[in-house]
Design an enzyme around this catalytic site. Structure first.
Site, PDB file in Angstrom:
ATOM      1  N   CYS A 163       0.568   2.889  -0.244  1.00 23.22           N
ATOM      2  CA  CYS A 163       1.325   1.588  -0.335  1.00 23.22           C
ATOM      3  C   CYS A 163       2.715   1.858  -0.066  1.00 23.22           C
ATOM      4  CB  CYS A 163       1.237   1.059  -1.709  1.00 23.22           C
ATOM      5  SG  CYS A 163       2.100  -0.528  -1.934  1.00 23.22           S
ATOM      6  N   ASP A 165       5.330   1.027  -1.533  1.00 22.75           N
ATOM      7  CA  ASP A 165       5.990   1.202  -3.055  1.00 22.75           C
ATOM      8  C   ASP A 165       6.525   2.512  -3.038  1.00 22.75           C
ATOM      9  OD1 ASP A 165       6.439   1.260  -5.906  1.00 22.75           O
ATOM     10  OD2 ASP A 165       4.936  -0.534  -6.174  1.00 22.75           O
ATOM     11  N   HIS A 231      -2.604   1.564  -5.642  1.00 20.77           N
ATOM     12  CA  HIS A 231      -2.097   2.228  -7.023  1.00 20.77           C
ATOM     13  C   HIS A 231      -2.281   1.062  -8.011  1.00 20.77           C
ATOM     14  CE1 HIS A 231       1.981  -0.287  -6.663  1.00 20.77           C
ATOM     15  NE2 HIS A 231       1.417  -0.213  -5.368  1.00 20.77           N
ATOM     16  N   CYS A 242       0.365  -3.377  -8.054  1.00 20.67           N
ATOM     17  CA  CYS A 242       0.756  -3.469  -6.611  1.00 20.67           C
ATOM     18  C   CYS A 242       1.342  -4.853  -6.459  1.00 20.67           C
ATOM     19  CB  CYS A 242      -0.297  -3.243  -5.546  1.00 20.67           C
ATOM     20  SG  CYS A 242       0.207  -3.218  -4.031  1.00 20.67           S
TER      21      CYS A 242
HETATM   22 ZN   LIG Z   1       1.540  -1.516  -3.734  1.00 20.71          ZN
END
Ligand SMILES: [Zn+2]
Length: 506
Positions: A163, A165, A231, A242
């Site tokens: 991801c 992130d 995650h 997420c």
């Molecule tokens: Zn995420």
């Protein structure tokens, strides 16, 4: 070069020292009853942990000191000899020299702290980037060894899509302990990677095997391995999971698995002669970096509900001898497969999984040693958005939100998630959102550098159009960089919204 900052720095007279300790150590450690003297897991690579922590702390502290330093500057802007004293303070605290034009008019109009902030973030990043490519602080001596190992396991390429992130940005070098140069990383919001982009990479990889025998000959029966990393947050599953999947872990895992399967299907449908790839689904707890490995069965199939949790492995092997860690982990995985009643993955997948889990055991101890077993910044604390193609130098947690894209339209979803995160982190407090726009290029291709630079400017314009409201209010600043990745050079700056000379000329 990155500035080496003296340990016993003292703020110039008249300024209050900034609040220190932005790095989350003591508080979380006490809360979890774990101290750095507690016993480490026998498989933990203690020296590597220490080296990785030294680097993480140095870089993150450099960013963490920007805001407290600017607070002091803001408070002192009407004092006599402000410019000289401000430069002395910023030099001493941040190791930077501010452009005079950002300071000189402070006697007649308020300091533009937003511009100063963006300038400091960009300059700190630029220095970090230069240092990364110059001194290779996270280099792994075993890049070639890992490639050989991968091939022994039956794979020639490991392509990972986590991801976007920022809490997953360290997944390759820290969480899985892999050499970052030997692994392809491309992040997407929610790990929703672009199947066509991956397919393109697969074609390129197979072509290179046929034409150049790189990384190995096409006749060698190895496969391309694609992994996706979703995650979750064990302490705040409802709010700190997420963002792209509404903090729903099950949904995040299922969506990542569906993408993996779609990629495999596209290879199988598009190319004959039994062309296929292997897949691996990994989950990660962003509170403590513990991974879940969804082991494929003998047919390469995975299940979102069936996984090996690295913390169970950690506890089960904590009294083992440290002599052959990977063999011990492999035995554990074989026992787990038997207990679940599913067919075992291929021997190569088993070996690779053991290695990934082994690396994660060191990271579990890393978070215990240096962050008390749970990061105190379990939510978003990124310092800037990284947009475009590149960013090999960003291997640290919670520093950068990634938006890998060729055009803003194509990456609109990723950018929207990023701007939403930074609205909470910065814009809501009146601080601008710093965006580093980057395009890496292959130096051997004629005209590639010019095209990379032009793409940076296109992205910059498109970003301003999409988020005009932020740009008009001075809440969006950009730094434009290109890098010749073919020749492993440093990144170079090709523009900035803070281009002071240009603005002064207008
Ligand atoms: Zn995420």
């Amino acid at each position: 070069m990155f500035n080496t900052r003296s340990k016993s720095r003292r703020a110039p007279q008249g300024f209050q020292p900034p609040q220190r300790g932005a790095l989350p150590q003591g508080r979380a450690a006490a809360a979890h009853g774990w101290s750095s003297n507690s016993q480490l897991h026998p498989f933990t690579r203690k020296d590597e942990n220490s080296r990785l922590f030294h680097y993480e702390q140095k870089v993150k502290q450099a960013f963490a000191e920007i805001e407290p330093t600017l607070r002091m500057l803001s408070a002192a802007q009407h004092e006599a000899d402000f410019v000289g004293r401000a430069q002395a303070l910023v030099k001493s605290e941040l190791g930077l020299e501010l452009p005079e034009s950002l300071l000189v008019d402070s006697w007649i109009k308020p300091l533009d702290i937003g511009r100063l902030y963006a300038w400091c973030v960009f300059e700190t990043f630029r220095q970090m980037s230069d240092e990364f490519f110059d001194t290779r602080p996270l280099a792994d001596a075993d890049d070639f060894e890992f490639q050989r190992f991968l091939e022994q396991c039956g794979f020639h390429t490991l392509d990972v899509s986590p991801c976007a992130d920022g809490r997953l940005a360290h997944v390759i070098r820290y969480v899985l302990r892999l050499p970052y140069k030997a692994v392809r990383r491309k992040s997407y919001a929610g790990a929703m990677f672009d199947v066509e982009d991956s397919l393109q990479k697969w074609i390129e990889t197979e072509m290179l095997r046929h034409r150049e025998g790189s990384p190995n000959q096409a006749a060698v029966p190895t496969r391309y391995l694609k992994a996706a990393v979703y995650h979750h947050s064990s302490s705040k599953p409802e709010s700190e999971g997420c963002a792209a999947h509404g903090s729903d872990t099950q949904k995040a895992a299922a969506a990542a698995l569906a993408k993996l399967q779609a990629f495999r299907q596209s290879v199988e449908n598009g190319f004959c002669c039994g062309a296929s790839i292997d897949l691996l689904l990994i989950g990660m707890d962003t509170d403590n970096d513990v991974i879940r490995l969804h082991l494929p069965d003998a047919n390469g199939e995975m299940d979102v509900d069936r996984y090996v949790d690295a913390i169970d492995l950690f506890n089960a092997t904590r009294n083992s001898s440290g002599l052959d860690a990977e063999a011990a982990v492999k035995r554990y995985l074989e026992d787990m497969s038997l207990a679940c009643g599913v067919s075992q993955p291929t021997a190569g997948m088993m070996r690779l999984s053991a290695r990934l889990l082994c690396g994660n055991l060191s990271q579990i101890d890393y978070v215990r040693q240096y962050h008390g077993g749970c990061y105190s910044d379990i939510g978003h604390q990124e310092r800037f958005i990284g947009m475009g193609i590149g960013f090999e130098e960003v291997q640290l947690r919670n520093l950068t939100y990634f938006a890998y894209l060729q055009t803003v339209e194509e990456g609109a979803k990723d950018m929207d998630v990023g701007i939403k995160i930074f609205t909470g982190l910065n814009a809501r407090r009146g601080l601008p959102i710093p965006v580093v726009i980057r395009n890496d290029y292959h130096g051997q291709v004629p005209g590639a550098r010019d095209r990379a630079e032009a793409r940076c400017h296109q992205l910059d314009n498109a970003l301003r159009n999409r988020f005009r409201d932020f740009a008009d209010r001075g809440l969006l600043h950009t730094l434009l960089m290109v890098r010749d990745c073919q020749n492993d050079g440093m990144a170079e700056v090709v523009g900035s919204s803070l281009d002071l000379q240009q603005q002064e000329a207008h």
